[in-house]
Scaffold this active site. Structure first.
Site, PDB file in Angstrom:
ATOM      1  N   GLU A 308       0.817  -1.214   0.000  1.00 47.63           N
ATOM      2  CA  GLU A 308       0.000   0.000   0.000  1.00 47.63           C
ATOM      3  C   GLU A 308       0.853   1.268   0.000  1.00 47.63           C
ATOM      4  OE1 GLU A 308      -2.726  -0.599   3.323  1.00 47.63           O
ATOM      5  OE2 GLU A 308      -4.062  -1.744   2.027  1.00 47.63           O
ATOM      6  N   ASP A 382      -8.463  -8.908   4.345  1.00 46.06           N
ATOM      7  CA  ASP A 382      -8.226  -7.791   5.263  1.00 46.06           C
ATOM      8  C   ASP A 382      -9.285  -7.673   6.352  1.00 46.06           C
ATOM      9  OD1 ASP A 382      -7.058  -5.584   6.348  1.00 46.06           O
ATOM     10  OD2 ASP A 382      -7.637  -4.178   4.774  1.00 46.06           O
ATOM     11  N   GLU A 410     -12.562  -1.729  12.051  1.00 44.60           N
ATOM     12  CA  GLU A 410     -12.563  -1.057  10.746  1.00 44.60           C
ATOM     13  C   GLU A 410     -13.705  -1.545   9.850  1.00 44.60           C
ATOM     14  OE1 GLU A 410      -8.881  -1.496   8.645  1.00 44.60           O
ATOM     15  OE2 GLU A 410      -9.628  -0.502   6.844  1.00 44.60           O
TER      16      GLU A 410
HETATM   17  C1  GCV Z   1      -2.438   0.664   8.338  1.00 42.77           C
HETATM   18  C2  GCV Z   1      -6.038  -1.879   5.484  1.00 42.77           C
HETATM   19  C3  GCV Z   1      -6.446  -0.604   6.146  1.00 42.77           C
HETATM   20  C4  GCV Z   1      -5.285   0.375   6.234  1.00 42.77           C
HETATM   21  C5  GCV Z   1      -4.136  -0.309   6.966  1.00 42.77           C
HETATM   22  C6  GCV Z   1      -3.773  -1.576   6.203  1.00 42.77           C
HETATM   23  C7  GCV Z   1      -2.669  -2.347   6.890  1.00 42.77           C
HETATM   24  O1  GCV Z   1      -5.778  -1.660   4.140  1.00 42.77           O
HETATM   25  O2  GCV Z   1      -7.534  -0.044   5.485  1.00 42.77           O
HETATM   26  O3  GCV Z   1      -5.715   1.507   6.904  1.00 42.77           O
HETATM   27  O4  GCV Z   1      -3.036   0.546   7.069  1.00 42.77           O
HETATM   28  O5  GCV Z   1      -4.910  -2.413   6.132  1.00 42.77           O
HETATM   29  O6  GCV Z   1      -3.003  -3.266   7.610  1.00 42.77           O
HETATM   30  O7  GCV Z   1      -1.517  -2.042   6.691  1.00 42.77           O
END
Ligand code: GCV
Length: 717
Positions: A308, A382, A410
């Site tokens: 990411e 996720d 989340e």
């Molecule tokens: C910390 C998901 C979340 C992100 C998070 C990522 C991760 O994509 O939406 O906010 O980033 O996981 O675990 O690194």
């Protein structure tokens, strides 16, 4: 007179607890034991604390015991350094306590490891006493919390013979806290860490945070977000980190930091962060040595790399193992560890996101240094409401794998939904990977017993912020609690954890406990039904992930859309991960792959995770896929009525303040649950073009309405 005093004491305790009923005290309330008979037993057996306190940990443990018992028993329970009486609690290690040394408990202690303890009712010089013994000071602390828990949950302590020790070595919270105090995916206010006033101002809250974590056995915390800022490694921030570490140390909690892989460039002004470059290696070594001058027991680094948008070794043609090892070498002389995340996937790869972490990491098995753990999210995508376990568990026998759960919600209703997550955690831990035959559970992979690893661990993405009650939703506290308890002992049941949390947090009143346990135990399955039934996944709102968004499509990254995962059209819905599709199932052991791959055995809960099926496909119960989908949304949404009714039925048993907090959030949850129901059904009907079955509530608004909703300033981004 005595009776009057007792009534006054009771009034006092009630008054103070009523005044302070924000939820701040978590499960460590220590209010007077209401059951008089039970209290009588405790008063007889627990009269004083015979404990020497040569270390900060033992001092903290004795303070906790004194404070806890005095509150629970409604009288001062003093700490005495000498003079054992009937009713003494003798606490310590063979080193701190000559009595414990003399008790010849050593043989039993030897089997308890560094952090284990024993609680025992014995007769010492003709006096009945309670012993809390351990090999280390922190073991004593854990024993103290166990004794307090027994009393808080009104269990007898007259004939104790308990030994306990953690199943996992590293039990770590991951804070996704930024240096500006925003919290990524945090729904409980701003970060606990007030970097601006640190190191000078050390809040009581840091101490209470340490107490809470120690009470459930958490022994590490990563202070900063995995989307890391290298500033944390500078001499501006390290004294601040050291100040936090000083507070946490007596409670057995080590501090860890996230390391931004490009730090050698950003801070060291090097031209590269290539992990095989000698200057880079030296930079990490020097930086790590420097950190240890501030924090002599620094735990190590957590790293998100090449994921990411985060920098990583692959930018230099190097592997994740090369990246992890450069940090591991720097930490090894100090006994620090690296937790290297396996959460990697790229939209540019024409490969099912499900498969990517496995594809990248499995070939690296055996290439990591001994002080590296690969930290794997529980599922392959996720933190969805329900995921199959990640196929990496069991697939890398030469590498200790650390579990990563998400405590913050989340994808589980964020700050407004009551969802007890222990059943989710347990479902994953108890799943059988079959990688070494039947019984090769995920729990055995991560506790190291399956492949004989000496290091093991579990990480939980924290749900804690600076809200008065720490977690925003009071029931968020139960997830912090459950994470800690399961990291200590993954064999505990969800219901047993719910039982102790409810008693300690609210009351031992039977009707209350039974009702709340019922609400908690059903909450996760209800959530799956109203959000992602039948194995749907990743259908939440764009970016902020708040609310439903099954229509999300045509965005710059396909793997961040909902459509990528369900591909619903007029004929069918679901992701084919069998051999005729992405064949992600081939990453599992044959037993698992055929179980999920065969429609005859695949449980409905995982159907659309692995299969693409026509809307008319008939499930085992005779219903069509479309009918079943609608009914599950309906069932999930309708469940809220019962939840509210149950909660209202226990009004008046606990304080008004916390009761109302939960009641208000349940009302919000109810609205949001129907929003999920309406929006998802409106969307999926637009795809299936089938009529709603009987008794399904039709969406209140048009699909367009739901698609066009805009939300400003959703927290946690
Ligand atoms: C910390 C998901 C979340 C992100 C998070 C990522 C991760 O994509 O939406 O906010 O980033 O996981 O675990 O690194």
């Amino acid at each position: 007179m005595k009776k009057r005093l007792l009534i006054l004491t009771l009034l006092f305790w009630n008054a103070t607890s009523l005044l302070a009923e924000s939820g701040y005290r978590l499960w460590m309330r220590y209010d007077l034991v209401i059951n008089e008979e039970q209290r009588g037993e405790y008063i007889n057996l627990l009269k004083n604390i015979a404990m020497k306190t040569p270390s900060a940990s033992l001092r903290a443990a004795s303070q906790e015991l004194e404070q806890g018992l005095s509150g629970l028993l409604g009288r001062k329970i003093p700490v005495v350094v000498s003079g054992i009486t009937a009713g003494s609690i003798v606490a310590g290690t063979p080193l701190s306590s000559t009595i414990i040394k003399g008790l010849k408990l050593n043989i039993r202690l030897e089997t308890l490891g560094e952090e284990g303890y024993l609680l025992s009712s014995i007769v010492y010089q003709s006096k009945k006493v309670t012993v809390i013994a351990a090999n280390s000071d922190i073991g004593v602390m854990y024993g103290v919390f166990h004794l307090l828990r027994l009393i808080q949950t009104n269990q007898s302590v007259s004939d104790l013979n308990i030994t306990d020790q953690p199943r996992l070595k590293y039990r770590v919270l991951n804070h996704w806290d930024n240096l500006d105090r925003t919290v990524e995916r945090g729904y409980a206010g701003f970060s606990l860490w007030n970097w601006h006033t640190l190191p000078g101002y050390v809040q009581q809250r840091y101490v209470d945070y340490a107490r809470a974590n120690a009470s459930i056995g958490i022994n590490g915390t990563v202070l900063t977000n995995v989307n890391a800022n290298s500033l944390i490694l500078t001499d501006e921030y390290l004294p601040k980190v050291a100040a936090i570490a000083n507070v946490l140390r007596p409670y057995g909690i080590k501090v860890y930091l996230t390391a931004r892989f490009s730090s050698p460039i950003e801070l060291g002004k090097l031209k590269t962060a290539d992990p095989l470059n000698e200057e880079v290696k030296k930079w990490w070594k020097d930086k790590t040595d420097e950190i240890y001058t501030y924090i002599p027991d620094f735990g190590g680094f957590l790293v998100k790399a090449n994921s990411e948008g985060q920098p990583g070794p692959q930018s230099y043609g190097r592997s994740h193992a090369d990246g992890a090892n450069v940090l591991a070498d720097a930490l090894a002389p100090h006994k620090g560890i690296v937790m290297w995340r396996a959460f990697v996937y790229s939209n540019d790869k024409p490969e099912d996101r499900f498969k990517q972490a496995f594809n990248e990491f499995k070939p690296l098995d055996g290439q990591f240094r001994a002080n590296v753990m690969v930290q794997v999210k529980n599922g392959p995508i996720d933190f969805q409401p329900r995921e199959p376990f990640s196929p990496l568990f069991g697939a890398m026998p030469k590498t200790p794998l650390m579990m990563e759960f998400q405590i913050t919600q989340e994808y589980l209703g964020q700050g407004t939904h009551l969802v007890y997550q222990a059943p989710l955690y347990k479902e994953v831990l108890d799943a059988d990977t079959y990688t070494k035959g039947k019984g090769s559970t995920v729990a055995k992979v991560i506790d190291g017993s399956l492949d004989n690893h000496s290091i093991s661990g579990m990480a939980g993405v924290a749900n804690i912020g600076d809200d008065l009650n720490w977690t925003g939703h009071l029931f968020g506290q139960s997830n912090w609690y459950a994470f800690g308890r399961l990291a200590w002992n993954h064999e505990l049941s969800s219901i047993a954890i719910a039982d102790e949390w409810t008693r300690m947090t609210f009351t031992n009143d039977t009707r209350f406990v039974q009702t709340v346990k019922g609400i908690m135990m059903n909450s996760r399955e209800n959530l799956v039904n109203y959000m992602t039934p039948l194995g749907l996944h990743h259908i939440m709102g764009w970016d902020h992930h708040y609310g439903p968004g099954p229509w999300i499509k045509d965005k710059p990254r396909a793997d961040w859309t909902a459509f990528y995962y369900h591909k619903a059209d007029r004929t069918a819905i679901g992701f084919d991960r069998t051999a005729s599709g992405s064949n992600a199932l081939s990453q599992y052991a044959p037993e698992v792959s055929s179980f999920y791959g065969d429609l005859k055995t695949c449980p409905p809960e995982y159907l659309l995770w692995f299969h693409r099926l026509p809307w008319t496909y008939q499930l085992k119960d005779g219903k069509s896929l479309w009918e079943s989908l609608c009914q599950r949304y309906q069932f999930g949404a309708a469940s809220m009525e019962g939840v509210q009714k149950d909660w209202n039925s226990i009004a008046g048993i606990i304080d008004q303040e916390r009761f109302e907090q939960v009641k208000m959030l349940l009302a919000i949850q109810k609205e949001e649950v129907w929003w999920w129901h309406d929006a998802c059904l409106a969307y999926f009907q637009s795809r299936s073009e089938l009529p709603f079955p009987a008794r399904i509530t039709a969406p209140k608004k048009s699909l367009e309405f739901y698609e066009n909703q805009v939300f400003h300033f959703v927290p946690g981004i």
